[in-house]
Structures are given as structure tokens and as C-alpha cells.
Write a protein that holds these residues in place. Structure first.
Motif, PDB file in Angstrom:
ATOM      1  N   ARG A  38       0.880  -1.172   0.000  1.00 37.67           N
ATOM      2  CA  ARG A  38       0.000   0.000   0.000  1.00 37.67           C
ATOM      3  C   ARG A  38       0.916   1.221   0.000  1.00 37.67           C
ATOM      4  O   ARG A  38       1.332   1.699   1.050  1.00 37.67           O
ATOM      5  CB  ARG A  38      -0.924  -0.012   1.226  1.00 37.67           C
ATOM      6  CG  ARG A  38      -1.787  -1.274   1.350  1.00 37.67           C
ATOM      7  CD  ARG A  38      -2.717  -1.188   2.557  1.00 37.67           C
ATOM      8  NE  ARG A  38      -3.709  -0.129   2.361  1.00 37.67           N
ATOM      9  CZ  ARG A  38      -4.497   0.340   3.343  1.00 37.67           C
ATOM     10  NH1 ARG A  38      -4.379  -0.141   4.580  1.00 37.67           N
ATOM     11  NH2 ARG A  38      -5.369   1.298   3.093  1.00 37.67           N
ATOM     12  N   ARG A 145      -0.850   3.010  14.171  1.00 34.79           N
ATOM     13  CA  ARG A 145      -0.091   2.274  13.170  1.00 34.79           C
ATOM     14  C   ARG A 145      -0.688   2.524  11.794  1.00 34.79           C
ATOM     15  O   ARG A 145      -1.906   2.503  11.634  1.00 34.79           O
ATOM     16  CB  ARG A 145      -0.079   0.776  13.505  1.00 34.79           C
ATOM     17  CG  ARG A 145       0.662   0.486  14.804  1.00 34.79           C
ATOM     18  CD  ARG A 145       0.488  -0.934  15.314  1.00 34.79           C
ATOM     19  NE  ARG A 145       1.159  -1.090  16.593  1.00 34.79           N
ATOM     20  CZ  ARG A 145       2.403  -1.537  16.753  1.00 34.79           C
ATOM     21  NH1 ARG A 145       3.114  -1.887  15.680  1.00 34.79           N
ATOM     22  NH2 ARG A 145       2.951  -1.630  17.944  1.00 34.79           N
ATOM     23  N   ASP A 147      -1.023   1.129   8.128  1.00 37.84           N
ATOM     24  CA  ASP A 147      -0.954  -0.163   7.461  1.00 37.84           C
ATOM     25  C   ASP A 147      -0.457   0.004   6.025  1.00 37.84           C
ATOM     26  O   ASP A 147      -1.148   0.568   5.181  1.00 37.84           O
ATOM     27  CB  ASP A 147      -2.343  -0.815   7.483  1.00 37.84           C
ATOM     28  CG  ASP A 147      -2.356  -2.173   6.805  1.00 37.84           C
ATOM     29  OD1 ASP A 147      -1.275  -2.730   6.527  1.00 37.84           O
ATOM     30  OD2 ASP A 147      -3.471  -2.678   6.536  1.00 37.84           O
ATOM     31  N   ARG A 151       3.954  -4.257   5.590  1.00 38.33           N
ATOM     32  CA  ARG A 151       4.688  -3.711   6.743  1.00 38.33           C
ATOM     33  C   ARG A 151       3.870  -2.554   7.316  1.00 38.33           C
ATOM     34  O   ARG A 151       2.788  -2.259   6.811  1.00 38.33           O
ATOM     35  CB  ARG A 151       6.100  -3.282   6.342  1.00 38.33           C
ATOM     36  CG  ARG A 151       6.163  -2.154   5.358  1.00 38.33           C
ATOM     37  CD  ARG A 151       7.452  -2.175   4.555  1.00 38.33           C
ATOM     38  NE  ARG A 151       7.332  -3.061   3.401  1.00 38.33           N
ATOM     39  CZ  ARG A 151       8.271  -3.193   2.465  1.00 38.33           C
ATOM     40  NH1 ARG A 151       9.416  -2.527   2.577  1.00 38.33           N
ATOM     41  NH2 ARG A 151       8.104  -3.994   1.439  1.00 38.33           N
ATOM     42  N   GLU A 152       4.365  -1.903   8.340  1.00 39.17           N
ATOM     43  CA  GLU A 152       3.602  -0.821   8.950  1.00 39.17           C
ATOM     44  C   GLU A 152       4.543   0.239   9.496  1.00 39.17           C
ATOM     45  O   GLU A 152       5.743   0.002   9.692  1.00 39.17           O
ATOM     46  CB  GLU A 152       2.709  -1.346  10.082  1.00 39.17           C
ATOM     47  CG  GLU A 152       3.462  -1.926  11.262  1.00 39.17           C
ATOM     48  CD  GLU A 152       2.548  -2.470  12.357  1.00 39.17           C
ATOM     49  OE1 GLU A 152       1.335  -2.542  12.123  1.00 39.17           O
ATOM     50  OE2 GLU A 152       3.075  -2.806  13.434  1.00 39.17           O
ATOM     51  N   ASN A 170       9.390   2.238  11.097  1.00 42.05           N
ATOM     52  CA  ASN A 170       9.124   0.928  10.510  1.00 42.05           C
ATOM     53  C   ASN A 170      10.065  -0.072  11.182  1.00 42.05           C
ATOM     54  O   ASN A 170      11.238  -0.137  10.833  1.00 42.05           O
ATOM     55  CB  ASN A 170       9.343   0.952   9.001  1.00 42.05           C
ATOM     56  CG  ASN A 170       9.209  -0.415   8.342  1.00 42.05           C
ATOM     57  OD1 ASN A 170       9.880  -0.709   7.379  1.00 42.05           O
ATOM     58  ND2 ASN A 170       8.334  -1.256   8.872  1.00 42.05           N
TER      59      ASN A 170
END
Length: 304
Positions: A38, A145, A147, A151-152, A170
Motif C-alpha cells: 500500500r 499504526r 498499514d 509492513r507498517e 518501521n
């Protein structure tokens, strides 16, 4: 790297840094594009850079329908001035910023006036920001967090530079997007210099913010100016010392000269920034940072 160009961030997969060429100074403005599941853009520059930033995003391979996040570290227009323009360009992207910065991007009029007063003739390097529609923006709180699919990013409030400032971590990649919370690392002189803009710079909170970054123990730190570098614990001590020594220098010069305008003039003339930035920007930066410390000292004296 030169203005309008981009390159991978060494050591962090899928992360790129774009040079906005802000203030006619190469590498002064850094925007990060994270080509994750994303995709996200971290900071936007003033908005005056937006066409080259659009090109960078396209060349990385992120389509207009595919960008999902436009993330600002804080609302200052050298970091978030392009947020509204990016929102117009990328219709599926959500703008996110620390909660206290939301109102500034939805209705930027007061922020523009404050910025014009702070940067004076440097406003010529900015662009009028486009308002971000209320249904396209969300506020962030400490511990939130973001998204990114595979990963975040974890939000950590860092309000010493400004109340609407945060850093983003991260943990999988060991990277922190620090913006101005850790000062400005200047590669040409291999030093961290303090940044202390008016009206809400807070020294003690800045020192806490630097410690927050150090406690995250990152492998890489992405500064908002002059780009990324590998993180070393010694940087925390260097940054803290830079801030403390800078505030003490302004305090001492105010006691010596007794007139704030004369203090500002002194630090404009004495700035070492002229060695590695264009002279116009060096003087403006010295003025801005001096006035920020003077406002902080007034605040501290009012608390006593």
C-alpha cells in the motif's frame, strides 16, 4: 543527487528519496516514497516541487490510482505544503498527519499567514497550498499504526519542533522518518545543526524527542532535509549538544546585546550555514531559528 531526481535509500528495500531542490539548495528538501503493498509518500515539500515529485512517483511504478497514503510528519509548509496538491493528483490516497496538524491542512489560511510572517521574502520559494478535503484526511495519535500492507509505520509524537510533529518507525526495516525532530544533519560538514522555528519550539521537548528516536534503536534515519543516513547512537548525543549549545548561545547574546533585533542580526551575520547553503537561505534560516529560540526563552521566563 540533484533537484528533481530520486534514488533508492541504501539498506531499506523499496524506499526512495526525492530531492525537491527546495530554496534553490540541492538535497535541502527530502520527500520519501515507500513502494510497499500500500504505497505511501512521506512528506510532500512546499508544493512548488510537485511536478517533479509526480514524475518520480510514476517512474518508481506507482500509478495515480495506486497511491494509498500521503503522510506528513508535521504541518509546516516545507513538509506538508504539497499535501492538497497530491490529494488532487492521487484520488485514492488518504492524507494522514498528527491530529493537531489536521486543521492546518483542511484550512491552510492561518498557516500560510504565519509562514509568510516567519519566512518573509523566502515565501517566493513556496506555493499556495491546496486545502485537503475533510473526508480525505485523518489525524494520528501516539502509538497509531499505518498499514502499508506488507509492513507498517508506528507513530511516535515528537512535539519539540512543533506541537503537530511526529516521527514514524518501521520496525521491520529499522528505519525512522525523523523529519526535524533530530535536527538537520548536514552531510557536507558531517554535523547535526539545530532547527528551532517560532512560535512553539521547545528545547526540553526536543531533547526528549531525540531520546525517543534513539530508544527506537533504528538502523537508518530519514531526515527531512539532506536525506537519509545510517543511524549511530552517537548521533543522539551530537543532536542534543547542538540544541543545548544553540539555545545557550542565543540566551548569552540576548543578555549581552539587550535587543532582540540586534541578536537576530548578529546570528544572521555569524551563520556558518553560508558555507554550505546559498547565502540568502543561510541568512533566512539563521533569522528563523534565532527568533524561535527568543520566543522559547520568553516562554520559559514567563513560566518562572
Amino acid at each position: 543527487m540533484h533537484a528533481g531526481a530520486f534514488e533508492p535509500v541504501r539498506g531499506v528495500e523499496d524506499l526512495y528519496v526525492h530531492d525537491t531542490g527546495m530554496f534553490d539548495t540541492e538535497e535541502y528538501g527530502a520527500v520519501y516514497v515507500y513502494d510497499t503493498e500500500r504505497p505511501i509518500v512521506v512528506d510532500t515539500g512546499t508544493g512548488g516541487n510537485r511536478e517533479t515529485l509526480f514524475k518520480t512517483i510514476e517512474e518508481i511504478g506507482i500509478g495515480r490510482e495506486d497511491l494509498e497514503w500521503i503522510l506528513a510528519t508535521h504541518a509546516h509548509l516545507d513538509h506538508a505544503g504539497g499535501a492538497g496538491h497530491l490529494a488532487e493528483r492521487y484520488p485514492n490516497a488518504e492524507v494522514v498527519i498528527p491530529e493537531k496538524g489536521v486543521r492546518h491542512l483542511v484550512d491552510p489560511e492561518a498557516l500560510v499567514e504565519g509562514t509568510k510572517a516567519a519566512v518573509e521574502d523566502q515565501w517566493k520559494y513556496y506555493d499556495d497550498p491546496a486545502p485537503v478535503p475533510e473526508d480525505r484526511i485523518s489525524g494520528l495519535a501516539d502509538g497509531d499504526r499505518i498499514d502499508l500492507g506488507d509492513r507498517e509505520l508506528v507513530v511516535h509524537e515528537a512535539p519539540g519542533h512543533a506541537p503537530h510533529h511526529a516521527v514514524y518507525h518501521n520496525p521491520d526495516a529499522g528505519v525512522v522518518f525523523a523529519a526535524d525532530a533530530g535536527g538537520i544533519y548536514v552531510p557536507e560538514v558531517d554535523e547535526i545543526v539545530a532547527t528551532s522555528p517560532p512560535p512553539q519550539f521547545d528545547l526540553n521537548q526536543c531533547l526528549d524527542d531525540i531520546q525517543t528516536i534513539d530508544d527506537l534503536d533504528p538502523e537508518y534515519i530519514c531526515f527531512g532535509h539532506f536525506g537519509p543516513r545510517e543511524y549511530e547512537p552517537v548521533l543522539a548525543g551530537e543532536a542534543k549538544r547542538a540544541f543545548v549549545e544553540w539555545v545557550e548561545a542565543v540566551r548569552a547574546k540576548r543578555e549581552e546585546l539587550g535587543d532582540d533585533d540586534t541578536v537576530v542580526d548578529h546570528f544572521e551575520a555569524a551563520s556558518r550555514d553560508i558555507d554550505y547553503w546559498n547565502p540568502e537561505r543561510a541568512r533566512a534560516n539563521a533569522s528563523l531559528n534565532t527568533r524561535g529560540v527568543l520566543a522559547y526563552l520568553d516562554y520559559v521566563e514567563g513560566e518562572e
